[in-house]
Scaffold this active site. Structure first.
Site, short mmCIF file in Angstrom:
data_model
loop_
_atom_site.label_atom_id
_atom_site.label_comp_id
_atom_site.label_asym_id
_atom_site.label_seq_id
_atom_site.Cartn_x
_atom_site.Cartn_y
_atom_site.Cartn_z
N ASP A 25 0.79 -1.25 0.00
CA ASP A 25 0.00 0.00 0.00
C ASP A 25 0.82 1.29 0.00
O ASP A 25 0.46 2.27 0.70
CB ASP A 25 -0.96 0.01 1.20
CG ASP A 25 -1.96 -1.14 1.16
OD1 ASP A 25 -1.92 -1.94 0.21
OD2 ASP A 25 -2.77 -1.23 2.09
N GLU A 73 -4.66 -0.74 -1.36
CA GLU A 73 -5.97 -0.81 -0.71
C GLU A 73 -6.92 0.14 -1.44
O GLU A 73 -6.55 1.28 -1.73
CB GLU A 73 -5.87 -0.39 0.77
CG GLU A 73 -7.23 -0.47 1.48
CD GLU A 73 -7.18 -0.07 2.96
OE1 GLU A 73 -6.07 0.09 3.51
OE2 GLU A 73 -8.27 0.09 3.54
N LYS A 130 -6.70 -4.78 -3.19
CA LYS A 130 -7.36 -5.43 -2.04
C LYS A 130 -8.41 -4.51 -1.43
O LYS A 130 -8.16 -3.32 -1.27
CB LYS A 130 -6.30 -5.85 -1.01
CG LYS A 130 -5.50 -4.71 -0.41
CD LYS A 130 -4.32 -5.26 0.39
CE LYS A 130 -3.55 -4.21 1.14
NZ LYS A 130 -4.27 -3.54 2.22
N THR A 159 0.48 0.72 6.68
CA THR A 159 1.18 1.12 7.88
C THR A 159 1.53 -0.13 8.69
O THR A 159 0.87 -1.15 8.59
CB THR A 159 0.32 2.08 8.76
OG1 THR A 159 -0.88 1.41 9.16
CG2 THR A 159 -0.02 3.34 8.03
N CYS A 163 -2.06 -2.47 7.80
CA CYS A 163 -2.06 -3.39 6.66
C CYS A 163 -0.85 -4.33 6.63
O CYS A 163 -0.96 -5.46 6.17
CB CYS A 163 -2.18 -2.60 5.36
SG CYS A 163 -3.82 -1.86 5.20
N GLN A 203 7.73 -13.95 21.46
CA GLN A 203 7.40 -15.37 21.72
C GLN A 203 8.09 -16.29 20.71
O GLN A 203 7.49 -17.22 20.18
CB GLN A 203 5.89 -15.59 21.68
CG GLN A 203 5.12 -14.69 22.65
CD GLN A 203 3.64 -14.96 22.61
OE1 GLN A 203 3.19 -16.05 22.97
NE2 GLN A 203 2.88 -13.98 22.16
N1 TIU Z 1 -2.64 0.37 4.30
C1 TIU Z 1 -3.11 0.61 5.53
O1 TIU Z 1 -2.42 0.40 6.52
N2 TIU Z 1 -4.38 1.14 5.62
C2 TIU Z 1 -4.80 1.98 6.64
O2 TIU Z 1 -5.94 2.41 6.66
N3 TIU Z 1 -3.85 2.30 7.55
C3 TIU Z 1 -3.97 3.22 8.57
O3 TIU Z 1 -3.07 3.27 9.41
N4 TIU Z 1 -5.03 4.01 8.61
#
Ligand code: TIU
Length: 240
Positions: A25, A73, A130, A159, A163, A203
């Site tokens: 993303d 996304e 996706k 992030t 995702c 872990q």
């Molecule tokens: N790609 C992804 O992580 N989508 C999000 O919406 N991330 C946020 O941190 N908002």
């Protein structure tokens, strides 16, 4: 032939010819002002730190012919694939499907939905569109990886805790070995970035390993020193 990659909680051996670089993303909607990330109230400049490390690994992967997969996304223009509960959040003027400076927010085909120019896919590099946070949910990613005999995923992107984490959890449950590249991931929340990585490797590596861009490049280089460039197509022992 396997090569060693330095990682936590412990170094491991990976077969680079059965590994894929998965870039999650890295879209304008998350990294540039006026997109989805900004609409959620985030400081999008925090994500820029991941661009150069990803660029460096991407160059190494392309050089050796390693499979590179990009994800995005986003939703169909009619939002038929967007759960109403995902859309109906926040200010109606800045939610999914609303018009913004980079087109309709998080909608496929709009400028903001596309991947940033610095990491733009080359022809032949699969792009997974996706509808969810995880890259396996309602996509053909698993089929594509299995058809090419992939067993290890080097995962980076944004992030970290959303995702990237969701995708690694999905991949781990499907039997893939996941290695997150710490400096190739970023979050709007530095604490969540750190926690997101810590959760993966806790872990004894509960759902994966954590390495970084330089260590991944060293492993790819060690492989390249031994193996000729891997062309796409049929190879001995399977299809890539
Ligand atoms: N790609 C992804 O992580 N989508 C999000 O919406 N991330 C946020 O941190 N908002």
């Amino acid at each position: 032939m396997p090569v060693r990659i330095e990682a936590e909680p412990y170094p491991l051996q990976i077969d680079v010819s059965r590994s894929a670089l998965v870039i999650i993303d890295m879209q304008r909607d998350f990294l540039e002002p006026g997109g989805f990330g900004a609409a959620l109230g985030n400081d999008v400049s925090l994500l820029k730190a991941a661009v150069e490390p990803i660029r460096n690994v991407l160059n190494a992967a392309r050089e050796t012919g390693m499979l590179v997969i990009h994800t995005r996304e986003g939703h169909r223009p009619d939002l038929a694939d967007a759960p109403p509960l995902k859309v109906d959040r926040g200010d109606p003027k800045t939610r999914i499907g609303a018009p913004g400076p980079m087109g309709r927010i998080l909608v496929r085909g709009e400028p903001g939905h596309d991947i940033i120019p610095e990491l733009y896919p080359l022809a032949g590099e699969p792009i997974i569109d996706k509808p969810g946070k995880g890259a396996f949910y309602q996509t053909d990613l698993e089929l594509m990886l299995k058809n090419r005999g992939i067993e290890t995923l080097l995962v980076c992107g944004v992030t970290t805790e959303v995702c990237v984490n969701t995708t690694i959890r999905e991949a781990n449950d499907r039997g893939f070995r996941c290695i997150a590249l710490s400096d190739g991931c970023a979050s709007y929340f530095p604490d969540f970035h750190a926690a997101g990585l810590a959760m993966i490797k806790a872990q004894g590596g509960i759902f994966g390993w954590v390495s970084d861009s330089q260590k991944a490049i060293a492993a790819i280089a060690a492989h390249a020193a031994r193996a000729p460039k891997m062309p796409f197509g049929i190879i001995e022992g399977g299809v890539r």
